[in-house]
Design a protein around this motif. Structure first.
Motif, mmCIF file in Angstrom:
data_model
loop_
_atom_site.group_PDB
_atom_site.id
_atom_site.type_symbol
_atom_site.label_atom_id
_atom_site.label_comp_id
_atom_site.label_asym_id
_atom_site.label_seq_id
_atom_site.Cartn_x
_atom_site.Cartn_y
_atom_site.Cartn_z
ATOM 1 N N SER A 111 -46.565 -25.587 27.819
ATOM 2 C CA SER A 111 -46.841 -24.579 28.744
ATOM 3 C C SER A 111 -46.332 -23.393 28.243
ATOM 4 N N LEU A 112 -44.848 -23.392 28.038
ATOM 5 C CA LEU A 112 -43.928 -22.082 27.718
ATOM 6 C C LEU A 112 -44.858 -21.480 26.309
ATOM 7 N N GLN A 113 -45.171 -22.231 25.464
ATOM 8 C CA GLN A 113 -46.109 -21.612 24.295
ATOM 9 C C GLN A 113 -47.064 -20.955 24.662
ATOM 10 N N ALA A 114 -47.824 -21.707 25.772
ATOM 11 C CA ALA A 114 -49.166 -20.748 25.988
ATOM 12 C C ALA A 114 -48.897 -19.836 27.103
ATOM 13 N N GLN A 115 -47.707 -19.645 27.820
ATOM 14 C CA GLN A 115 -47.438 -18.371 28.464
ATOM 15 C C GLN A 115 -47.093 -17.519 27.550
ATOM 16 N N GLN A 116 -46.500 -17.682 26.580
ATOM 17 C CA GLN A 116 -46.273 -16.604 25.422
ATOM 18 C C GLN A 116 -47.317 -16.095 24.751
ATOM 19 N N MET A 117 -48.430 -16.913 24.653
ATOM 20 C CA MET A 117 -49.650 -16.432 24.088
ATOM 21 C C MET A 117 -50.372 -15.673 24.895
ATOM 22 N N MET A 118 -50.248 -15.812 26.295
ATOM 23 C CA MET A 118 -50.932 -15.039 27.221
ATOM 24 C C MET A 118 -50.469 -13.648 27.313
ATOM 25 N N THR A 119 -48.930 -13.651 27.156
ATOM 26 C CA THR A 119 -48.244 -12.155 26.987
ATOM 27 C C THR A 119 -48.653 -11.575 25.604
ATOM 28 N N ASP A 120 -48.669 -12.291 24.600
ATOM 29 C CA ASP A 120 -48.652 -11.908 23.007
ATOM 30 C C ASP A 120 -50.207 -11.528 22.850
ATOM 31 N N GLU A 121 -50.911 -12.424 22.979
ATOM 32 C CA GLU A 121 -52.286 -12.189 22.458
ATOM 33 C C GLU A 121 -53.413 -12.112 23.641
ATOM 34 N N ALA A 122 -53.344 -12.645 24.567
ATOM 35 C CA ALA A 122 -54.358 -12.616 25.540
ATOM 36 C C ALA A 122 -54.371 -11.441 26.123
ATOM 37 N N ALA A 123 -53.066 -10.760 26.743
ATOM 38 C CA ALA A 123 -53.105 -9.712 27.602
ATOM 39 C C ALA A 123 -53.454 -8.474 26.940
ATOM 40 N N PRO A 124 -53.072 -8.109 25.728
ATOM 41 C CA PRO A 124 -53.751 -7.096 25.086
ATOM 42 C C PRO A 124 -55.319 -6.925 24.904
ATOM 43 N N LYS A 125 -56.009 -8.073 24.752
ATOM 44 C CA LYS A 125 -57.323 -8.338 24.653
ATOM 45 C C LYS A 125 -58.076 -8.066 25.836
ATOM 46 N N TYR A 126 -57.323 -8.625 27.121
ATOM 47 C CA TYR A 126 -57.876 -8.335 28.403
ATOM 48 C C TYR A 126 -57.802 -7.030 28.770
ATOM 49 N N ARG A 127 -56.738 -6.306 28.328
ATOM 50 C CA ARG A 127 -56.608 -4.800 28.699
ATOM 51 C C ARG A 127 -57.470 -4.149 27.938
ATOM 52 N N ARG A 128 -58.206 -4.274 26.803
ATOM 53 C CA ARG A 128 -58.898 -3.699 26.032
ATOM 54 C C ARG A 128 -60.279 -3.892 26.461
ATOM 55 N N TRP A 129 -60.467 -5.288 26.890
ATOM 56 C CA TRP A 129 -61.689 -5.579 27.680
ATOM 57 C C TRP A 129 -61.992 -4.927 28.989
ATOM 58 N N MET A 130 -60.951 -4.761 29.678
ATOM 59 C CA MET A 130 -61.102 -3.999 31.022
ATOM 60 C C MET A 130 -61.196 -2.476 30.955
ATOM 61 N N MET A 131 -60.568 -1.873 29.924
ATOM 62 C CA MET A 131 -60.787 -0.308 29.718
ATOM 63 C C MET A 131 -62.274 -0.216 29.348
ATOM 64 N N LEU A 132 -62.742 -1.072 28.441
ATOM 65 C CA LEU A 132 -64.284 -0.808 28.350
ATOM 66 C C LEU A 132 -65.087 -1.119 29.272
ATOM 67 N N TYR A 133 -64.814 -2.216 30.127
ATOM 68 C CA TYR A 133 -65.607 -2.504 31.301
ATOM 69 C C TYR A 133 -65.391 -1.407 32.144
ATOM 70 N N ARG A 134 -64.372 -0.841 32.502
ATOM 71 C CA ARG A 134 -64.007 0.232 33.586
ATOM 72 C C ARG A 134 -65.117 1.622 33.145
ATOM 73 N N ASN A 135 -65.187 1.682 31.669
ATOM 74 C CA ASN A 135 -66.231 2.823 31.383
ATOM 75 C C ASN A 135 -67.649 2.760 32.236
ATOM 76 N N LEU A 136 -67.883 1.628 32.609
ATOM 77 C CA LEU A 136 -69.414 1.588 33.224
ATOM 78 C C LEU A 136 -69.526 2.209 34.572
ATOM 79 N N TRP A 137 -68.166 2.674 35.322
ATOM 80 C CA TRP A 137 -67.962 3.573 36.312
ATOM 81 C C TRP A 137 -68.173 5.051 36.083
ATOM 82 N N LEU A 138 -67.616 5.173 34.867
ATOM 83 C CA LEU A 138 -67.489 6.770 34.446
ATOM 84 C C LEU A 138 -68.708 7.313 34.170
#
Length: 138
Positions: A111-138
């Motif tokens: 569980s701790l390993q997965a939580q670290q993966m959320m921070t290190d790997e998933a969070a940057p991918k999520y931010r990238r995806w959300m920034m692109l998605y936000r562009n739909l409003w612009l």
């Protein structure tokens, strides 16, 4: 004026916050991430299973909203934005699946390993995806 009247419903469906499809899809994307966090954070099998169900439903809902939005992106820029979103979403889902595979357990170390993966790997991918998605409003 006639154009505005004829397209007012489409504008409200897609852009009116918080009821518009784009806003609702953004909400579902947050639900995807929240459910992933619950899966890797809970230490009860029943809660983990419950969060997995919520995760699957949120992914399905997000993708349904995305399909409602897709036909409205008719410009070259809109199509390019949707293509970028599709790519970023696929990348996020891939990392998210790995995180869930590791962390959907009551084993504290995994569980701790997965939580670290959320921070290190998933969070940057999520931010990238959300920034692109936000562009739909612009």
């Amino acid at each position: 004026m006639l154009y505005t009247i004829n397209n007012y419903g489409t504008i409200l469906d897609n852009y009116a916050y918080p009821q518009g499809d784009i806003a609702m899809a953004m909400n579902e994307s947050a639900e995807v991430r929240a459910a992933s966090r619950g899966i890797v954070g809970y230490d009860s099998d029943s809660l983990i299973e419950s969060m997995k169900e919520q995760h699957e439903q949120a992914v399905k809902s997000f993708e349904e909203y995305l399909e409602k939005i897709r036909p409205t992106m008719i410009t070259k820029e809109g199509t390019a934005c949707m293509d970028a979103i599709d790519k970023a979403w696929a990348e996020y889902k891939e990392v998210d699946a790995k995180v869930i595979e590791v962390g959907a357990t009551t084993d504290t170390a995994k569980s701790l390993q997965a939580q670290q993966m959320m921070t290190d790997e998933a969070a940057p991918k999520y931010r990238r995806w959300m920034m692109l998605y936000r562009n739909l409003w612009l």
